[in-house]
Design a protein around this motif. Structure first.
Motif, PDB file in Angstrom:
ATOM      1  N   ASP A 116       0.824  -1.210   0.000  1.00 28.63           N
ATOM      2  CA  ASP A 116       0.000   0.000   0.000  1.00 28.63           C
ATOM      3  C   ASP A 116       0.860   1.263   0.000  1.00 28.63           C
ATOM      4  OD1 ASP A 116      -2.432   1.387   0.010  1.00 28.63           O
ATOM      5  OD2 ASP A 116      -2.493   1.485   2.194  1.00 28.63           O
ATOM      6  N   LEU A 117       1.878   1.282  -0.860  1.00 25.96           N
ATOM      7  CA  LEU A 117       2.811   2.401  -0.903  1.00 25.96           C
ATOM      8  C   LEU A 117       2.479   3.359  -2.042  1.00 25.96           C
ATOM      9  CD1 LEU A 117       6.139   0.419  -0.404  1.00 25.96           C
ATOM     10  CD2 LEU A 117       4.916   1.788   1.305  1.00 25.96           C
ATOM     11  N   SER A 118       2.486   4.643  -1.754  1.00 24.13           N
ATOM     12  CA  SER A 118       2.337   5.661  -2.788  1.00 24.13           C
ATOM     13  C   SER A 118       3.611   5.673  -3.638  1.00 24.13           C
ATOM     14  CB  SER A 118       2.137   7.030  -2.150  1.00 24.13           C
ATOM     15  OG  SER A 118       3.320   7.425  -1.457  1.00 24.13           O
ATOM     16  N   LEU A 121      -2.196  -0.867   5.872  1.00 23.62           N
ATOM     17  CA  LEU A 121      -1.491  -1.795   6.759  1.00 23.62           C
ATOM     18  C   LEU A 121      -1.452  -1.309   8.203  1.00 23.62           C
ATOM     19  CD1 LEU A 121       1.487  -2.888   4.493  1.00 23.62           C
ATOM     20  CD2 LEU A 121      -0.755  -3.930   4.748  1.00 23.62           C
ATOM     21  N   GLY A 122      -1.942  -0.110   8.461  1.00 23.57           N
ATOM     22  CA  GLY A 122      -1.971   0.413   9.830  1.00 23.57           C
ATOM     23  C   GLY A 122      -0.576   0.494  10.423  1.00 23.57           C
ATOM     24  N   SER A 123      -0.428   0.006  11.634  1.00 25.81           N
ATOM     25  CA  SER A 123       0.860   0.088  12.333  1.00 25.81           C
ATOM     26  C   SER A 123       1.707  -1.174  12.156  1.00 25.81           C
ATOM     27  CB  SER A 123       0.625   0.353  13.821  1.00 25.81           C
ATOM     28  OG  SER A 123      -0.082  -0.742  14.385  1.00 25.81           O
ATOM     29  N   SER A 124       1.361  -2.005  11.183  1.00 23.62           N
ATOM     30  CA  SER A 124       2.119  -3.240  10.953  1.00 23.62           C
ATOM     31  C   SER A 124       3.597  -2.950  10.738  1.00 23.62           C
ATOM     32  CB  SER A 124       1.573  -3.973   9.726  1.00 23.62           C
ATOM     33  OG  SER A 124       0.246  -4.351   9.929  1.00 23.62           O
ATOM     34  N   HIS A 125       4.425  -3.865  11.175  1.00 22.39           N
ATOM     35  CA  HIS A 125       5.878  -3.742  11.043  1.00 22.39           C
ATOM     36  C   HIS A 125       6.293  -4.286   9.676  1.00 22.39           C
ATOM     37  CE1 HIS A 125      10.098  -4.847  12.734  1.00 22.39           C
ATOM     38  NE2 HIS A 125      10.127  -3.795  11.963  1.00 22.39           N
ATOM     39  N   CYS A 126       6.932  -3.456   8.877  1.00 27.66           N
ATOM     40  CA  CYS A 126       7.406  -3.864   7.558  1.00 27.66           C
ATOM     41  C   CYS A 126       8.917  -3.706   7.493  1.00 27.66           C
ATOM     42  CB  CYS A 126       6.769  -3.000   6.466  1.00 27.66           C
ATOM     43  SG  CYS A 126       4.974  -3.105   6.386  1.00 27.66           S
ATOM     44  N   GLY A 127       9.551  -4.506   6.667  1.00 30.29           N
ATOM     45  CA  GLY A 127      10.993  -4.395   6.526  1.00 30.29           C
ATOM     46  C   GLY A 127      11.500  -5.090   5.285  1.00 30.29           C
ATOM     47  N   VAL A 128      12.727  -4.753   4.944  1.00 33.00           N
ATOM     48  CA  VAL A 128      13.441  -5.383   3.835  1.00 33.00           C
ATOM     49  C   VAL A 128      14.617  -6.123   4.462  1.00 33.00           C
ATOM     50  CG1 VAL A 128      14.619  -5.029   1.634  1.00 33.00           C
ATOM     51  CG2 VAL A 128      12.839  -3.410   2.367  1.00 33.00           C
ATOM     52  N   ALA A 129      14.786  -7.389   4.110  1.00 33.04           N
ATOM     53  CA  ALA A 129      15.881  -8.182   4.676  1.00 33.04           C
ATOM     54  C   ALA A 129      16.753  -8.738   3.567  1.00 33.04           C
ATOM     55  CB  ALA A 129      15.327  -9.326   5.520  1.00 33.04           C
ATOM     56  N   ARG A 130      18.060  -8.617   3.755  1.00 31.98           N
ATOM     57  CA  ARG A 130      19.033  -9.293   2.903  1.00 31.98           C
ATOM     58  C   ARG A 130      19.447 -10.545   3.670  1.00 31.98           C
ATOM     59  NH1 ARG A 130      20.742  -6.922  -1.385  1.00 31.98           N
ATOM     60  NH2 ARG A 130      20.378  -4.713  -1.719  1.00 31.98           N
ATOM     61  N   MET A 131      19.244 -11.717   3.052  1.00 31.56           N
ATOM     62  CA  MET A 131      19.480 -12.974   3.747  1.00 31.56           C
ATOM     63  C   MET A 131      20.422 -13.860   2.940  1.00 31.56           C
ATOM     64  SD  MET A 131      15.514 -13.511   4.784  1.00 31.56           S
ATOM     65  CE  MET A 131      15.488 -14.078   6.462  1.00 31.56           C
ATOM     66  N   LYS A 132      21.316 -14.550   3.657  1.00 26.81           N
ATOM     67  CA  LYS A 132      22.318 -15.420   3.029  1.00 26.81           C
ATOM     68  C   LYS A 132      21.679 -16.642   2.388  1.00 26.81           C
ATOM     69  CE  LYS A 132      26.004 -14.428   6.324  1.00 26.81           C
ATOM     70  NZ  LYS A 132      26.852 -15.014   7.375  1.00 26.81           N
ATOM     71  N   ASP A 133      22.244 -17.024   1.258  1.00 28.84           N
ATOM     72  CA  ASP A 133      21.846 -18.258   0.594  1.00 28.84           C
ATOM     73  C   ASP A 133      21.987 -19.424   1.570  1.00 28.84           C
ATOM     74  OD1 ASP A 133      21.216 -20.006  -1.608  1.00 28.84           O
ATOM     75  OD2 ASP A 133      23.350 -20.499  -1.728  1.00 28.84           O
ATOM     76  N   LEU A 161      16.215  -3.412   6.968  1.00 31.27           N
ATOM     77  CA  LEU A 161      15.812  -2.021   6.772  1.00 31.27           C
ATOM     78  C   LEU A 161      14.322  -1.909   7.085  1.00 31.27           C
ATOM     79  CD1 LEU A 161      16.546   0.830   5.544  1.00 31.27           C
ATOM     80  CD2 LEU A 161      15.791  -0.120   3.368  1.00 31.27           C
ATOM     81  N   ASP A 162      13.976  -1.176   8.135  1.00 25.48           N
ATOM     82  CA  ASP A 162      12.569  -0.946   8.488  1.00 25.48           C
ATOM     83  C   ASP A 162      11.948   0.072   7.551  1.00 25.48           C
ATOM     84  OD1 ASP A 162      12.005  -2.446  10.955  1.00 25.48           O
ATOM     85  OD2 ASP A 162      13.585  -1.199  11.812  1.00 25.48           O
ATOM     86  N   PHE A 163      10.639  -0.052   7.312  1.00 27.92           N
ATOM     87  CA  PHE A 163       9.896   0.986   6.604  1.00 27.92           C
ATOM     88  C   PHE A 163       8.440   0.918   7.035  1.00 27.92           C
ATOM     89  CE2 PHE A 163       9.201  -2.572   3.741  1.00 27.92           C
ATOM     90  CZ  PHE A 163       7.925  -2.377   3.226  1.00 27.92           C
ATOM     91  N   GLN A 164       7.732   1.998   6.821  1.00 22.09           N
ATOM     92  CA  GLN A 164       6.319   2.067   7.168  1.00 22.09           C
ATOM     93  C   GLN A 164       5.491   1.717   5.941  1.00 22.09           C
ATOM     94  OE1 GLN A 164       4.710   2.758  10.220  1.00 22.09           O
ATOM     95  NE2 GLN A 164       3.005   2.013   8.992  1.00 22.09           N
ATOM     96  N   GLY A 165       4.625   0.718   6.082  1.00 17.90           N
ATOM     97  CA  GLY A 165       3.707   0.388   5.005  1.00 17.90           C
ATOM     98  C   GLY A 165       2.666   1.489   4.872  1.00 17.90           C
ATOM     99  N   GLY A 166       1.843   1.380   3.861  1.00 17.18           N
ATOM    100  CA  GLY A 166       0.815   2.379   3.619  1.00 17.18           C
ATOM    101  C   GLY A 166      -0.331   2.305   4.607  1.00 17.18           C
ATOM    102  N   PRO A 167      -1.295   3.213   4.484  1.00 12.72           N
ATOM    103  CA  PRO A 167      -2.394   3.329   5.444  1.00 12.72           C
ATOM    104  C   PRO A 167      -3.201   2.054   5.638  1.00 12.72           C
ATOM    105  CG  PRO A 167      -2.428   5.166   3.894  1.00 12.72           C
ATOM    106  CD  PRO A 167      -1.361   4.232   3.437  1.00 12.72           C
TER     107      PRO A 167
END
Length: 153
Positions: free
Chosen positions: A34-36, A72-84, A64-70
């Motif tokens: 739900d991102l503009s 999603l309310g106060s849900s916790h969103c993030g981007v993760a780089r993960m090892k193979d 990396l934390d980020f705020q989802g769109g409206p």
């Protein structure tokens, strides 16, 4: 007419270049989280800033934390780089969880492979484990669930 700000053209071209690897996936990513257009642009810009990432733990290289769109309310969103090869143990999701594959992929415990643009959607009450596939790492964008861990994967 106003003269463009100093370095404006270079910043614009850099922003376009940063988003290029994900261009085909950006509309779906924006819809799921739900991102503009502005919020999506800011997220991609932060993803390309090494100083914006927090160090990870274990198989999570960085987060990396980020705020989802409206929606999603106060849900916790993030981007993760993960090892193979990193395995995420089997949690029971108290709330809804979404894992949007941006780079690399993952294989869930049912043997289903998810590649860029695909979503592992885990409703509240569900349980799954998965293993990261991606050389040398994968990138997942997630709506993180409140989870309870029952034990090893």
């Amino acid at each position: 007419p106003l003269a463009p700000p100093s370095g404006g053209r270079d910043r614009l071209l850099a922003a376009v270049a940063a988003a290029e690897p994900y261009r085909a996936l950006l509309p779906s990513l924006a819809a799921v989280f739900d991102l503009s257009a502005k919020a999506l642009h800011e997220l991609v810009g932060r993803m390309n800033d090494p100083g914006a990432w927090m160090p990870g733990v274990g198989g999570v290289v960085a987060f990396l934390d980020f705020q989802g769109g409206p929606r999603l309310g106060s849900s916790h969103c993030g981007v993760a780089r993960m090892k193979d090869g990193f395995s995420v143990p089997r949690p029971r999701h108290v709330t809804h969880e979404i894992n949007f594959v941006l780079e690399g992929g993952l294989v869930d415990d049912a043997g289903t492979t998810y590649s860029p643009g695909q979503i592992l959607d885990a409703p509240a009450g569900s349980s799954h484990a998965f293993r990261i596939i991606g050389e040398p790492e994968a990138v997942l964008v997630s709506l993180l669930s409140s989870s309870e861990f029952d034990g090893p994967p």
